[in-house]
Design a protein around this motif. Structure first.
Motif, PDB file in Angstrom:
ATOM      1  N   LEU A   1       0.072  -4.422   0.986  1.00 47.34           N
ATOM      2  CA  LEU A   1      -0.480  -3.819  -0.057  1.00 47.34           C
ATOM      3  C   LEU A   1      -0.760  -2.648  -0.115  1.00 47.34           C
ATOM      4  CD1 LEU A   1      -1.162  -4.153  -3.067  1.00 47.34           C
ATOM      5  CD2 LEU A   1      -3.249  -5.011  -2.531  1.00 47.34           C
ATOM      6  N   SER A   2      -1.722  -2.327   1.023  1.00 44.48           N
ATOM      7  CA  SER A   2      -2.236  -0.845   1.195  1.00 44.48           C
ATOM      8  C   SER A   2      -1.219   0.221   1.577  1.00 44.48           C
ATOM      9  CB  SER A   2      -3.424  -0.997   2.341  1.00 44.48           C
ATOM     10  OG  SER A   2      -2.713  -0.921   3.526  1.00 44.48           O
ATOM     11  N   LEU A   3      -0.056  -0.281   2.308  1.00 43.75           N
ATOM     12  CA  LEU A   3       0.905   0.705   2.723  1.00 43.75           C
ATOM     13  C   LEU A   3       1.756   1.055   1.398  1.00 43.75           C
ATOM     14  CD1 LEU A   3       2.285  -1.096   6.306  1.00 43.75           C
ATOM     15  CD2 LEU A   3       1.291   1.238   5.862  1.00 43.75           C
ATOM     16  N   SER A   4       1.965   0.058   0.497  1.00 43.23           N
ATOM     17  CA  SER A   4       2.755   0.430  -0.524  1.00 43.23           C
ATOM     18  C   SER A   4       2.054   1.161  -1.607  1.00 43.23           C
ATOM     19  CB  SER A   4       3.377  -0.854  -1.234  1.00 43.23           C
ATOM     20  OG  SER A   4       2.066  -1.752  -1.808  1.00 43.23           O
ATOM     21  N   VAL A   5       0.540   1.063  -1.686  1.00 42.49           N
ATOM     22  CA  VAL A   5      -0.055   1.883  -2.520  1.00 42.49           C
ATOM     23  C   VAL A   5      -0.109   3.138  -2.076  1.00 42.49           C
ATOM     24  CG1 VAL A   5      -2.213   2.218  -3.604  1.00 42.49           C
ATOM     25  CG2 VAL A   5      -1.325   0.175  -3.407  1.00 42.49           C
ATOM     26  N   ALA A   6      -0.479   3.381  -0.743  1.00 42.73           N
ATOM     27  CA  ALA A   6      -0.654   4.757  -0.020  1.00 42.73           C
ATOM     28  C   ALA A   6       0.403   5.503  -0.149  1.00 42.73           C
ATOM     29  CB  ALA A   6      -1.594   4.585   1.237  1.00 42.73           C
ATOM     30  N   LEU A   7       1.640   4.882   0.339  1.00 47.87           N
ATOM     31  CA  LEU A   7       2.773   5.704   0.461  1.00 47.87           C
ATOM     32  C   LEU A   7       3.534   6.043  -0.931  1.00 47.87           C
ATOM     33  CD1 LEU A   7       4.437   4.056   3.687  1.00 47.87           C
ATOM     34  CD2 LEU A   7       2.928   6.061   3.368  1.00 47.87           C
ATOM     35  N   ALA A   8       3.120   5.366  -2.042  1.00 48.26           N
ATOM     36  CA  ALA A   8       3.554   5.539  -3.176  1.00 48.26           C
ATOM     37  C   ALA A   8       2.854   6.895  -3.919  1.00 48.26           C
ATOM     38  CB  ALA A   8       3.222   4.525  -4.159  1.00 48.26           C
ATOM     39  N   GLY A   9       2.084   7.427  -3.188  1.00 45.87           N
ATOM     40  CA  GLY A   9       1.265   8.731  -3.541  1.00 45.87           C
ATOM     41  C   GLY A   9       0.033   8.443  -4.307  1.00 45.87           C
ATOM     42  N   CYS A  10      -0.641   7.235  -4.325  1.00 49.74           N
ATOM     43  CA  CYS A  10      -1.785   6.928  -5.164  1.00 49.74           C
ATOM     44  C   CYS A  10      -3.143   7.098  -4.588  1.00 49.74           C
ATOM     45  CB  CYS A  10      -1.739   5.468  -5.716  1.00 49.74           C
ATOM     46  SG  CYS A  10      -0.305   5.351  -6.623  1.00 49.74           S
ATOM     47  N   ALA A  11      -2.928   8.123  -3.447  1.00 52.68           N
ATOM     48  CA  ALA A  11      -4.151   8.170  -2.575  1.00 52.68           C
ATOM     49  C   ALA A  11      -5.048   9.041  -3.234  1.00 52.68           C
ATOM     50  CB  ALA A  11      -3.807   8.794  -1.087  1.00 52.68           C
TER      51      ALA A  11
ATOM     52  N   ASN B   1      -3.226  16.645   4.608  1.00 50.35           N
ATOM     53  CA  ASN B   1      -1.810  16.369   4.882  1.00 50.35           C
ATOM     54  C   ASN B   1      -1.523  14.911   5.117  1.00 50.35           C
ATOM     55  OD1 ASN B   1       0.836  16.883   5.636  1.00 50.35           O
ATOM     56  ND2 ASN B   1       0.651  17.832   7.442  1.00 50.35           N
ATOM     57  N   PRO B   2      -1.896  13.994   4.036  1.00 47.42           N
ATOM     58  CA  PRO B   2      -1.342  12.811   4.242  1.00 47.42           C
ATOM     59  C   PRO B   2      -0.150  12.347   4.756  1.00 47.42           C
ATOM     60  CG  PRO B   2      -1.714  13.440   2.099  1.00 47.42           C
ATOM     61  CD  PRO B   2      -2.103  14.434   2.765  1.00 47.42           C
ATOM     62  N   SER B   3       0.910  13.289   4.501  1.00 41.13           N
ATOM     63  CA  SER B   3       2.060  12.630   4.989  1.00 41.13           C
ATOM     64  C   SER B   3       2.411  12.666   6.465  1.00 41.13           C
ATOM     65  CB  SER B   3       3.278  13.641   4.430  1.00 41.13           C
ATOM     66  OG  SER B   3       2.786  15.017   5.153  1.00 41.13           O
ATOM     67  N   GLN B   4       1.248  12.954   7.191  1.00 44.00           N
ATOM     68  CA  GLN B   4       1.250  13.006   8.600  1.00 44.00           C
ATOM     69  C   GLN B   4       1.042  11.466   9.325  1.00 44.00           C
ATOM     70  OE1 GLN B   4       1.798  15.390  11.174  1.00 44.00           O
ATOM     71  NE2 GLN B   4       2.659  16.565   9.653  1.00 44.00           N
ATOM     72  N   GLY B   5       0.642  10.657   8.412  1.00 45.98           N
ATOM     73  CA  GLY B   5       0.632   9.189   9.006  1.00 45.98           C
ATOM     74  C   GLY B   5      -0.624   8.532   8.094  1.00 45.98           C
ATOM     75  N   LEU B   6      -0.418   7.290   8.323  1.00 44.15           N
ATOM     76  CA  LEU B   6      -1.515   6.261   7.730  1.00 44.15           C
ATOM     77  C   LEU B   6      -1.875   5.443   8.653  1.00 44.15           C
ATOM     78  CD1 LEU B   6      -2.538   5.041   4.910  1.00 44.15           C
ATOM     79  CD2 LEU B   6      -0.633   3.373   5.191  1.00 44.15           C
ATOM     80  N   LEU B   7      -3.258   4.996   8.813  1.00 45.61           N
ATOM     81  CA  LEU B   7      -3.700   4.005   9.901  1.00 45.61           C
ATOM     82  C   LEU B   7      -4.597   2.762   9.063  1.00 45.61           C
ATOM     83  CD1 LEU B   7      -4.312   3.271  12.758  1.00 45.61           C
ATOM     84  CD2 LEU B   7      -6.404   4.552  12.566  1.00 45.61           C
ATOM     85  N   THR B   8      -4.419   1.518   8.998  1.00 45.47           N
ATOM     86  CA  THR B   8      -5.032   0.723   8.238  1.00 45.47           C
ATOM     87  C   THR B   8      -5.499   0.055   9.559  1.00 45.47           C
ATOM     88  OG1 THR B   8      -3.373   0.511   6.753  1.00 45.47           O
ATOM     89  CG2 THR B   8      -4.789  -1.464   7.194  1.00 45.47           C
ATOM     90  N   LEU B   9      -7.037  -0.154   9.208  1.00 42.04           N
ATOM     91  CA  LEU B   9      -7.826  -0.985  10.460  1.00 42.04           C
ATOM     92  C   LEU B   9      -8.148  -2.410   9.670  1.00 42.04           C
ATOM     93  CD1 LEU B   9     -10.534   1.757  11.272  1.00 42.04           C
ATOM     94  CD2 LEU B   9      -8.165   1.165  12.308  1.00 42.04           C
ATOM     95  N   ARG B  10      -8.058  -3.327  10.207  1.00 38.77           N
ATOM     96  CA  ARG B  10      -8.042  -4.642   9.845  1.00 38.77           C
ATOM     97  C   ARG B  10      -9.341  -5.513  10.479  1.00 38.77           C
ATOM     98  NH1 ARG B  10      -3.029  -7.903  10.481  1.00 38.77           N
ATOM     99  NH2 ARG B  10      -2.263  -6.374   9.116  1.00 38.77           N
ATOM    100  N   PHE B  11     -10.080  -6.037   9.693  1.00 41.75           N
ATOM    101  CA  PHE B  11     -11.310  -6.615  10.342  1.00 41.75           C
ATOM    102  C   PHE B  11     -11.587  -7.848   9.885  1.00 41.75           C
ATOM    103  CE2 PHE B  11     -12.189  -2.207  10.034  1.00 41.75           C
ATOM    104  CZ  PHE B  11     -12.835  -1.862  10.891  1.00 41.75           C
TER     105      PHE B  11
END
Length: 199
Positions: free
Chosen positions: A14-24, A151-161
């Protein structure tokens, strides 16, 4: 696979789809008060003077993998691979260095171009140069997704706890770099000491 892991996987997707869709959003602007509270919990967790050690398994692009032992302390990550063969990765400061003992190759990568750089700020501060793109939770699990604010296009990091006894326990690092390469580090058999090692 555990219920927490399945739910965590759903949250990452879910977070990948939201973030990469430009909703950040920048920093923590746009988050609810509850989300901001959770983000500050993660900040506090990552900035404690502690060391995490344990086992990791890695799944990379095209499903290629690896495994070994890891050490994390604020500002530094070390991976000692035993699979597929002996390699070491050291990440701190401004660079990541991968040393392949089988081939003798040494690869040096700027952390400004790698999602791991978002974890290795010292101290970690959400806002400023780090942007929270998504934060969510289900019973027993939570996660936060991060990108470079400028520069959010440089990458995304998701931390899961996982949530254990009302405490956060880091379980997964899920990164997508600027080229779309997706790498997941799953942590297990994790032990924690109360102080980070001296450099």
């Amino acid at each position: 696979m555990s219920r927490v892991a399945r739910r965590g996987g759903q949250l990452v997707a879910l977070s990948l789809s939201v973030a990469l869709a430009g909703c950040a959003v920048r920093g923590m602007d746009g988050l609810t008060d509850q989300q901001k509270k959770q983000a500050h919990r993660v900040e506090a967790y990552l900035n404690r003077p502690m060391t995490l050690e344990g086992h990791f398994t890695q799944v990379g692009p095209q499903g290629n993998g690896g495994a070994g032992e890891f050490t994390y302390s604020p500002g530094a990550l070390a991976l000692d691979y035993t699979t597929p063969h002996a390699m070491t990765l050291r990440a701190s400061g401004t660079h990541l260095v991968l040393n392949d003992s089988q081939t003798g190759a040494v690869t040096r990568v700027s952390l400004s171009r790698n999602p791991l750089g978002l974890l290795l700020h010292e101290p970690v501060r959400f806002g400023g140069s780090i942007q929270v793109t998504n934060i969510s939770s289900v019973p027993g699990a939570s996660q936060i997704s991060l990108a470079q604010a400028d520069n959010p296009s440089q990458g995304l990091l998701t931390l899961r706890f996982a949530e254990r006894d009302q405490r956060l326990v880091l379980e997964t690092l899920d990164g997508v770099d600027a080229r779309g390469n997706h790498i997941v580090l799953s942590l297990s058999e994790v032990s924690e000491t109360g102080a980070s090692p001296k450099n």
